[in-house]
Write a protein that holds these residues in place. Structure first.
Motif, PDB file in Angstrom:
ATOM      1  N   GLU A   1      -2.441  13.797   2.514  1.00  0.00           N
ATOM      2  CA  GLU A   1      -2.441  12.381   2.133  1.00  0.00           C
ATOM      3  C   GLU A   1      -3.653  12.090   1.258  1.00  0.00           C
ATOM      4  O   GLU A   1      -4.756  12.520   1.540  1.00  0.00           O
ATOM      5  N   LYS A   2      -3.416  11.346   0.201  1.00  0.00           N
ATOM      6  CA  LYS A   2      -4.487  10.932  -0.701  1.00  0.00           C
ATOM      7  C   LYS A   2      -4.875   9.495  -0.379  1.00  0.00           C
ATOM      8  O   LYS A   2      -4.307   8.855   0.503  1.00  0.00           O
ATOM      9  N   GLU A   3      -5.809   8.958  -1.121  1.00  0.00           N
ATOM     10  CA  GLU A   3      -6.273   7.586  -0.923  1.00  0.00           C
ATOM     11  C   GLU A   3      -5.155   6.597  -1.268  1.00  0.00           C
ATOM     12  O   GLU A   3      -4.547   6.693  -2.337  1.00  0.00           O
ATOM     13  N   PRO A   4      -4.839   5.635  -0.389  1.00  0.00           N
ATOM     14  CA  PRO A   4      -3.770   4.671  -0.678  1.00  0.00           C
ATOM     15  C   PRO A   4      -4.072   3.814  -1.908  1.00  0.00           C
ATOM     16  O   PRO A   4      -5.225   3.497  -2.190  1.00  0.00           O
ATOM     17  N   VAL A   5      -3.021   3.458  -2.624  1.00  0.00           N
ATOM     18  CA  VAL A   5      -3.118   2.594  -3.792  1.00  0.00           C
ATOM     19  C   VAL A   5      -2.132   1.444  -3.631  1.00  0.00           C
ATOM     20  O   VAL A   5      -1.180   1.529  -2.863  1.00  0.00           O
ATOM     21  N   THR A   6      -2.352   0.373  -4.351  1.00  0.00           N
ATOM     22  CA  THR A   6      -1.462  -0.779  -4.310  1.00  0.00           C
ATOM     23  C   THR A   6      -0.486  -0.696  -5.469  1.00  0.00           C
ATOM     24  O   THR A   6      -0.889  -0.522  -6.617  1.00  0.00           O
TER      25      THR A   6
ATOM     26  N   THR B   1       0.835   5.430  -0.042  1.00  0.00           N
ATOM     27  CA  THR B   1      -0.011   6.591   0.209  1.00  0.00           C
ATOM     28  C   THR B   1       0.559   7.793  -0.539  1.00  0.00           C
ATOM     29  O   THR B   1       1.644   8.275  -0.195  1.00  0.00           O
TER      30      THR B   1
ATOM     31  N   GLU C   1       0.842  -1.186   0.000  1.00  0.00           N
ATOM     32  CA  GLU C   1       0.000   0.000   0.000  1.00  0.00           C
ATOM     33  C   GLU C   1       0.886   1.249   0.000  1.00  0.00           C
ATOM     34  O   GLU C   1       1.741   1.402   0.871  1.00  0.00           O
TER      35      GLU C   1
END
Length: 163
Positions: free
Chosen positions: A113-118, A96, A94
């Protein structure tokens, strides 16, 4: 975070996406920086367990992944598994994304902080005896700030208008 030196040598088509961080610890072994993810680095939990860097989009990733794995010392594309003697392991983690306007905002941790991505990232292989010895036998190799100063500043100058 792949340094500019390796990005230029590899000639891979990287596209800058954003700055961001992962949970983990950063160590310096000789001239190289290695990351330990949050699961591998559970030995000591500190408040500064973030690794800052940039993440990139690799166009035609399936085609170029073998080259990138070779640069990072990972045998996942050739063996279809991470080998115990690899220098690095490629894993999904993950990430961020963060946004900041000035370098002072980043230094004071006043980023958004933005939405976490994989994403895929390369983390140190603790089964490798050399890495295990360097990480576990000394604390002076630990980088407390969570980023490689020279490489991070080069990325800021290259991809962000900083003030």
């Amino acid at each position: 975070m792949l340094s500019d030196k390796w990005q230029e040598k590899s000639k891979l088509p990287f596209t800058f996406i954003s700055f961001g961080y992962i949970e983990g610890k950063l160590y310096r072994i000789e001239d190289n920086y290695i990351a330990l993810d949050e699961f591998t680095s559970k030995k000591h939990k500190w408040s500064d367990d973030r690794i800052y860097g940039a993440f990139f989009l690799l166009d035609e990733a399936q085609f170029y992944m073998r080259t990138l794995d070779g640069i990072m010392g990972c045998s996942l594309t050739s063996l279809r598994k991470n080998h115990t003697m690899d220098y690095m392991h490629r894993q999904k983690v993950e990430v961020t994304p963060i946004h900041f306007d000035t370098i002072i905002d980043f230094a004071q941790l006043k980023y958004i902080e933005k939405e976490p991505v994989t994403c895929y990232t390369y983390v140190a292989n603790m089964d490798n005896k050399f890495i295990n010895k360097k990480v576990n036998n000394t604390y002076r190799n630990r980088i407390r700030c969570g980023y490689d100063e020279k490489c991070f500043i080069n990325l800021l100058l290259k991809y962000k208008k900083i003030t």
